[in-house]
Design a protein around this motif. Structure first.
Motif, PDB file in Angstrom:
ATOM      1  N   LEU A 107      -8.541  -3.016   6.879  1.00  0.00           N
ATOM      2  CA  LEU A 107      -7.120  -3.113   6.562  1.00  0.00           C
ATOM      3  C   LEU A 107      -6.495  -1.739   6.699  1.00  0.00           C
ATOM      4  CD1 LEU A 107      -5.447  -5.232   3.869  1.00  0.00           C
ATOM      5  CD2 LEU A 107      -4.875  -2.809   3.972  1.00  0.00           C
ATOM      6  N   ASP A 108      -5.440  -1.649   7.465  1.00  0.00           N
ATOM      7  CA  ASP A 108      -4.715  -0.401   7.677  1.00  0.00           C
ATOM      8  C   ASP A 108      -3.444  -0.437   6.831  1.00  0.00           C
ATOM      9  OD1 ASP A 108      -3.307   1.797   8.546  1.00  0.00           O
ATOM     10  OD2 ASP A 108      -3.709   1.466  10.674  1.00  0.00           O
ATOM     11  N   LEU A 109      -3.369   0.428   5.818  1.00  0.00           N
ATOM     12  CA  LEU A 109      -2.226   0.403   4.910  1.00  0.00           C
ATOM     13  C   LEU A 109      -0.929   0.836   5.578  1.00  0.00           C
ATOM     14  CD1 LEU A 109      -3.723   1.749   1.570  1.00  0.00           C
ATOM     15  CD2 LEU A 109      -2.899  -0.557   2.047  1.00  0.00           C
ATOM     16  N   MET A 110      -1.004   1.441   6.759  1.00  0.00           N
ATOM     17  CA  MET A 110       0.222   1.807   7.472  1.00  0.00           C
ATOM     18  C   MET A 110       0.796   0.617   8.230  1.00  0.00           C
ATOM     19  SD  MET A 110      -0.217   5.657   8.965  1.00  0.00           S
ATOM     20  CE  MET A 110      -1.610   5.284  10.029  1.00  0.00           C
ATOM     21  N   ASP A 111      -0.027  -0.377   8.468  1.00  0.00           N
ATOM     22  CA  ASP A 111       0.404  -1.515   9.270  1.00  0.00           C
ATOM     23  C   ASP A 111      -0.172  -2.780   8.659  1.00  0.00           C
ATOM     24  OD1 ASP A 111       1.497  -3.040  11.313  1.00  0.00           O
ATOM     25  OD2 ASP A 111      -0.228  -2.754  12.636  1.00  0.00           O
ATOM     26  N   VAL A 112       0.291  -3.087   7.456  1.00  0.00           N
ATOM     27  CA  VAL A 112      -0.285  -4.206   6.724  1.00  0.00           C
ATOM     28  C   VAL A 112       0.796  -5.235   6.417  1.00  0.00           C
ATOM     29  CG1 VAL A 112       0.088  -3.094   4.479  1.00  0.00           C
ATOM     30  CG2 VAL A 112      -1.681  -4.832   4.710  1.00  0.00           C
ATOM     31  N   ASP A 113       0.429  -6.479   6.471  1.00  0.00           N
ATOM     32  CA  ASP A 113       1.311  -7.549   6.030  1.00  0.00           C
ATOM     33  C   ASP A 113       1.229  -7.607   4.503  1.00  0.00           C
ATOM     34  OD1 ASP A 113       1.622 -10.520   5.124  1.00  0.00           O
ATOM     35  OD2 ASP A 113       2.647 -10.393   7.064  1.00  0.00           O
ATOM     36  N   GLN A 114       2.355  -7.340   3.848  1.00  0.00           N
ATOM     37  CA  GLN A 114       2.336  -7.242   2.392  1.00  0.00           C
ATOM     38  C   GLN A 114       1.873  -8.528   1.735  1.00  0.00           C
ATOM     39  OE1 GLN A 114       5.648  -5.118   0.504  1.00  0.00           O
ATOM     40  NE2 GLN A 114       5.712  -6.729  -1.051  1.00  0.00           N
ATOM     41  N   ALA A 115       2.299  -9.666   2.263  1.00  0.00           N
ATOM     42  CA  ALA A 115       1.875 -10.944   1.694  1.00  0.00           C
ATOM     43  C   ALA A 115       0.364 -11.124   1.831  1.00  0.00           C
ATOM     44  CB  ALA A 115       2.617 -12.091   2.373  1.00  0.00           C
ATOM     45  N   GLU A 116      -0.188 -10.665   2.972  1.00  0.00           N
ATOM     46  CA  GLU A 116      -1.635 -10.765   3.190  1.00  0.00           C
ATOM     47  C   GLU A 116      -2.390  -9.894   2.188  1.00  0.00           C
ATOM     48  OE1 GLU A 116      -4.959  -9.636   6.614  1.00  0.00           O
ATOM     49  OE2 GLU A 116      -2.813  -9.551   7.086  1.00  0.00           O
ATOM     50  N   LEU A 117      -1.882  -8.674   1.952  1.00  0.00           N
ATOM     51  CA  LEU A 117      -2.530  -7.788   0.995  1.00  0.00           C
ATOM     52  C   LEU A 117      -2.407  -8.339  -0.426  1.00  0.00           C
ATOM     53  CD1 LEU A 117      -4.010  -5.235   0.248  1.00  0.00           C
ATOM     54  CD2 LEU A 117      -1.839  -3.974   0.400  1.00  0.00           C
ATOM     55  N   ALA A 118      -1.245  -8.883  -0.760  1.00  0.00           N
ATOM     56  CA  ALA A 118      -1.072  -9.485  -2.084  1.00  0.00           C
ATOM     57  C   ALA A 118      -2.039 -10.650  -2.282  1.00  0.00           C
ATOM     58  CB  ALA A 118       0.371  -9.944  -2.273  1.00  0.00           C
ATOM     59  N   ASP A 119      -2.221 -11.453  -1.225  1.00  0.00           N
ATOM     60  CA  ASP A 119      -3.160 -12.570  -1.304  1.00  0.00           C
ATOM     61  C   ASP A 119      -4.591 -12.080  -1.475  1.00  0.00           C
ATOM     62  OD1 ASP A 119      -3.738 -15.503  -1.002  1.00  0.00           O
ATOM     63  OD2 ASP A 119      -4.858 -14.759   0.741  1.00  0.00           O
ATOM     64  N   LEU A 120      -4.930 -10.986  -0.777  1.00  0.00           N
ATOM     65  CA  LEU A 120      -6.264 -10.408  -0.929  1.00  0.00           C
ATOM     66  C   LEU A 120      -6.493  -9.959  -2.369  1.00  0.00           C
ATOM     67  CD1 LEU A 120      -8.924  -9.307   0.268  1.00  0.00           C
ATOM     68  CD2 LEU A 120      -7.681  -7.213   0.878  1.00  0.00           C
ATOM     69  N   LEU A 121      -5.489  -9.348  -2.972  1.00  0.00           N
ATOM     70  CA  LEU A 121      -5.616  -8.919  -4.364  1.00  0.00           C
ATOM     71  C   LEU A 121      -5.756 -10.112  -5.303  1.00  0.00           C
ATOM     72  CD1 LEU A 121      -2.975  -6.029  -4.426  1.00  0.00           C
ATOM     73  CD2 LEU A 121      -5.466  -5.805  -4.376  1.00  0.00           C
ATOM     74  N   ARG A 122      -5.045 -11.196  -5.011  1.00  0.00           N
ATOM     75  CA  ARG A 122      -5.193 -12.396  -5.854  1.00  0.00           C
ATOM     76  C   ARG A 122      -6.614 -12.942  -5.757  1.00  0.00           C
ATOM     77  NH1 ARG A 122      -0.362 -13.934  -3.083  1.00  0.00           N
ATOM     78  NH2 ARG A 122       1.510 -13.365  -4.300  1.00  0.00           N
ATOM     79  N   ARG A 123      -7.192 -12.879  -4.559  1.00  0.00           N
ATOM     80  CA  ARG A 123      -8.557 -13.391  -4.384  1.00  0.00           C
ATOM     81  C   ARG A 123      -9.573 -12.497  -5.084  1.00  0.00           C
ATOM     82  NH1 ARG A 123     -10.225 -12.875   0.513  1.00  0.00           N
ATOM     83  NH2 ARG A 123      -8.366 -12.199   1.656  1.00  0.00           N
ATOM     84  N   LYS A 124      -9.370 -11.193  -5.028  1.00  0.00           N
ATOM     85  CA  LYS A 124     -10.324 -10.270  -5.630  1.00  0.00           C
ATOM     86  C   LYS A 124     -10.137 -10.132  -7.137  1.00  0.00           C
ATOM     87  CE  LYS A 124     -12.176  -9.205  -1.654  1.00  0.00           C
ATOM     88  NZ  LYS A 124     -13.537  -9.691  -1.323  1.00  0.00           N
ATOM     89  N   GLN A 125      -8.905 -10.360  -7.641  1.00  0.00           N
ATOM     90  CA  GLN A 125      -8.610 -10.244  -9.068  1.00  0.00           C
ATOM     91  C   GLN A 125      -9.129  -8.928  -9.668  1.00  0.00           C
ATOM     92  OE1 GLN A 125      -6.968 -12.583 -11.368  1.00  0.00           O
ATOM     93  NE2 GLN A 125      -6.181 -13.241  -9.361  1.00  0.00           N
ATOM     94  N   PRO A 126      -8.751  -7.784  -9.079  1.00  0.00           N
ATOM     95  CA  PRO A 126      -9.284  -6.517  -9.596  1.00  0.00           C
ATOM     96  C   PRO A 126      -8.718  -6.168 -10.959  1.00  0.00           C
ATOM     97  CG  PRO A 126      -7.572  -6.088  -7.979  1.00  0.00           C
ATOM     98  CD  PRO A 126      -7.819  -7.582  -7.957  1.00  0.00           C
ATOM     99  N   GLU A 127      -9.550  -5.566 -11.758  1.00  0.00           N
ATOM    100  CA  GLU A 127      -9.093  -5.001 -13.033  1.00  0.00           C
ATOM    101  C   GLU A 127      -8.708  -3.537 -12.859  1.00  0.00           C
ATOM    102  OE1 GLU A 127     -11.761  -6.839 -16.408  1.00  0.00           O
ATOM    103  OE2 GLU A 127     -12.926  -6.584 -14.567  1.00  0.00           O
TER     104      GLU A 127
END
Length: 322
Positions: free
Chosen positions: A52-72
């Motif tokens: 994942l390149d944070l300079m060229d990332v789909d924000q919705a895709e990254l948000a979905d990834l965070l929902r899947r990982k559920q990081p603390e």
């Protein structure tokens, strides 16, 4: 603790992943390459890393990834981290260091995780520039005077973290590490290049160690102590606060070179290389880490002599392996 690390395949990211795993955390992360370097291949057995390149990332895709990982806890390490290189590509440096931080924090906000994850934003002590005498050692109240695109973009990312904590309620803390070093560091950095050159001379691949300005004084912390501090801040730092990270002790680079030369297996010649002398260099930069120590009880464990010895041993392995 479920941990998520940006820039996980980098120098600090690898050490942080090792520390988190040793502490019993579940670890996932992203990097622009999407893979660990060969000397960290074993980490891939325990850490899920995604490209994942944070300079060229789909924000919705990254948000979905965070929902899947559920990081603390989220550790934001991804950056263009070389001050000299930032002059060659200022736009790219700003795009990743500030824009990438905005993309990550915006995705954290959009993900709407509950409870909110703690985000540790990693800045840099060089954002203080050349501090006035009354601010040495450097406290968090020292005025910001960045003198290169790297340090300016890191200072801006810290302010973004403060802003999104105040305006959006994100649980963010900012760490400002001063210089750090350790095994596996790229020879683009001064202590690592000194170690690498000593190993090359020992192996007969060079006839001398080439140096630039070694009269500067820096506060060097072992990277293994640095990553411990990050985890402690994830657990106990106060949201919205900035913490300097350093030993509080200065190391003159000439003294570091002398220690490397004392560890060498043969006499080492040294010569000045004008190309290695920086146009903009800070003569003295040492942290006051008392706020960090009071907040989380952190103390450095690795003495500088052990750090340098471990770096030289690592450089010898790398030179021997081609």
């Amino acid at each position: 603790m479920r941990a998520f690390v940006t820039g996980i395949s980098g120098f600090v990211g690898g050490h942080l992943a090792e520390h988190l795993l040793a502490s019993g955390d579940q670890v996932a992360g992203v990097s622009a390459s999407g893979r660990f370097p060969d000397d960290l291949a074993e980490l891939a057995r325990s850490v899920r890393i995604e490209r994942l390149d944070l300079m060229d990332v789909d924000q919705a895709e990254l948000a979905d990834l965070l929902r899947r990982k559920q990081p603390e806890a989220i550790y934001h390490l991804a950056a263009q981290s070389n001050p000299r290189a930032s002059f060659d590509d200022p736009r790219g440096t700003w795009a990743l260091n500030l824009g990438g931080t905005l993309n990550l924090l915006s995705a954290v906000k959009e993900a709407g995780l509950a409870p909110k994850p703690r985000v540790v934003i990693v800045g840099s002590g060089v954002c203080y520039g050349d501090p006035p005498p009354e601010f040495i050692p450097v406290t968090e109240s020292c005025p910001l005077r960045p003198n290169n695109p790297y340090s300016a973009s890191k200072a801006a990312a810290d302010l973004l973290g403060v802003q999104m904590h105040l305006s959006d309620g994100l649980d963010v803390v900012m760490a400002r590490p001063f210089n750090h070093a350790g095994p596996r560091q790229s020879p683009r950095y001064v202590l690592a290049t000194l170690a690498h050159q000593v190993a090359e001379v020992e192996a007969g691949l060079k006839d001398a160690v080439e140096v630039g300005n070694l009269d500067v004084v820096r506060d060097y912390t072992d990277v293994r102590d640095v990553v411990r501090a990050y985890r402690l801040l994830a657990q106990g730092g106060k949201a919205g606060e900035i913490y300097n990270l350093g030993t509080g002790r200065g190391l003159k680079l000439t003294d570091a070179l002398d220690r490397f030369l004392a560890l060498a297996t043969k006499p080492i010649a040294v010569r000045i290389d004008p190309a290695r002398v920086r146009a903009v260099d800070l003569p003295y930069l040492v942290a006051d880490p008392s706020k960090l120590r009071a907040a989380v009880g952190w103390e450095p464990v690795f003495p500088i002599d052990q750090t340098l010895a471990d770096m030289l041993a690592d450089a010898r392995r790398r030179v021997a392996g081609g």
